[in-house]
Design a protein around this motif. Sequence first.
Motif, short mmCIF file in Angstrom:
data_model
loop_
_atom_site.label_atom_id
_atom_site.label_comp_id
_atom_site.label_asym_id
_atom_site.label_seq_id
_atom_site.Cartn_x
_atom_site.Cartn_y
_atom_site.Cartn_z
N LYS A 249 -8.39 -3.16 -8.58
CA LYS A 249 -7.75 -4.39 -9.06
C LYS A 249 -7.21 -4.20 -10.48
N GLN A 250 -8.03 -3.65 -11.37
CA GLN A 250 -7.59 -3.41 -12.74
C GLN A 250 -6.47 -2.37 -12.78
N PHE A 251 -6.58 -1.36 -11.94
CA PHE A 251 -5.52 -0.35 -11.84
C PHE A 251 -4.19 -1.02 -11.53
N ASN A 252 -4.17 -1.88 -10.52
CA ASN A 252 -2.93 -2.55 -10.13
C ASN A 252 -2.39 -3.44 -11.23
N ILE A 253 -3.27 -4.15 -11.91
CA ILE A 253 -2.84 -5.03 -13.00
C ILE A 253 -2.19 -4.22 -14.12
N TRP A 254 -2.88 -3.17 -14.57
CA TRP A 254 -2.37 -2.40 -15.72
C TRP A 254 -1.16 -1.56 -15.36
N LEU A 255 -1.11 -1.06 -14.14
CA LEU A 255 0.08 -0.32 -13.70
C LEU A 255 1.28 -1.27 -13.62
N GLY A 256 1.07 -2.46 -13.07
CA GLY A 256 2.14 -3.45 -13.02
C GLY A 256 2.62 -3.85 -14.40
N LEU A 257 1.68 -4.00 -15.33
CA LEU A 257 2.04 -4.35 -16.71
C LEU A 257 2.86 -3.22 -17.35
N MET B 117 9.69 4.95 -10.85
CA MET B 117 8.51 5.65 -10.31
C MET B 117 7.27 4.78 -10.40
N LEU B 118 7.08 4.09 -11.53
CA LEU B 118 5.90 3.24 -11.70
C LEU B 118 5.92 2.08 -10.71
N ILE B 119 7.08 1.50 -10.48
CA ILE B 119 7.18 0.41 -9.50
C ILE B 119 6.83 0.92 -8.11
N VAL B 120 7.33 2.10 -7.76
CA VAL B 120 7.00 2.69 -6.46
C VAL B 120 5.50 2.92 -6.36
N MET B 121 4.88 3.45 -7.41
CA MET B 121 3.43 3.68 -7.40
C MET B 121 2.68 2.36 -7.25
N TRP B 122 3.13 1.34 -7.97
CA TRP B 122 2.49 0.03 -7.89
C TRP B 122 2.60 -0.55 -6.48
N ARG C 38 3.08 1.09 -3.68
CA ARG C 38 2.23 1.89 -2.79
C ARG C 38 0.77 1.47 -2.90
N SER C 39 0.33 1.21 -4.11
CA SER C 39 -1.07 0.82 -4.31
C SER C 39 -1.35 -0.57 -3.75
N VAL C 40 -0.48 -1.53 -4.06
CA VAL C 40 -0.71 -2.91 -3.65
C VAL C 40 -0.52 -3.10 -2.15
N TRP C 41 0.57 -2.56 -1.59
CA TRP C 41 0.89 -2.80 -0.19
C TRP C 41 0.18 -1.86 0.78
N HIS D 256 -9.76 7.27 -6.58
CA HIS D 256 -10.22 7.87 -7.85
C HIS D 256 -10.14 9.40 -7.82
N ASP D 257 -10.22 10.00 -6.63
CA ASP D 257 -10.18 11.46 -6.53
C ASP D 257 -8.94 11.97 -5.79
N ASP D 258 -7.98 11.09 -5.53
CA ASP D 258 -6.76 11.47 -4.82
C ASP D 258 -5.60 10.63 -5.32
N ALA D 259 -5.04 11.03 -6.46
CA ALA D 259 -4.00 10.22 -7.09
C ALA D 259 -2.95 11.08 -7.79
N PHE D 260 -2.64 12.25 -7.22
CA PHE D 260 -1.71 13.13 -7.94
C PHE D 260 -0.35 12.49 -8.16
N GLY D 261 0.16 11.76 -7.18
CA GLY D 261 1.47 11.10 -7.35
C GLY D 261 1.49 10.18 -8.55
N PHE D 262 0.46 9.36 -8.65
CA PHE D 262 0.36 8.47 -9.81
C PHE D 262 0.19 9.27 -11.10
N GLU D 263 -0.68 10.26 -11.07
CA GLU D 263 -0.94 11.04 -12.29
C GLU D 263 0.32 11.75 -12.78
N ALA D 264 1.11 12.28 -11.85
CA ALA D 264 2.37 12.94 -12.25
C ALA D 264 3.32 11.94 -12.89
N ALA D 265 3.43 10.75 -12.32
CA ALA D 265 4.28 9.70 -12.90
C ALA D 265 3.74 9.29 -14.27
#
Length: 128
Positions: free
Chosen positions: A19-27, A80-85, A87-90, A96-105
Amino acid sequence: SSSVTIHIAHTALKNKNKKQFNIWLGLTALLGMIFLGFQVEEYAHAYRDLGLTLQSGVYGTTFFMLTGFHGAHVFIGTFMLIVMWLRSVWKGHFKHDDAFGFEAASWYWHFVDVVWAGLFIFVYVLGS
């Protein structure tokens, strides 16, 4: 400030707080959009009110080329951040251990932020 928000998002993900991940990524994505909006307004003001163009000398060319390339990279990063957001929300992507796409962005976003610090100094502080 957007490097801070994306770092908080990354930390939330590592702490399994989706939940916090989605909020802060969206922000963070929102901050990217706000930055681009200010850049559009700045360009309109520079062109309309100050007569600054690519042809108005070294400063005009430097200003538009440096800030324009940076703005293009912010646009790409925001996309890229919108796409990551989304992907996460929808789709519930990223764990926590599988997020390379987000980490690269995220790495890309931090780089664009650091470049802005240098551009700000050279274009706005030393260039004026």
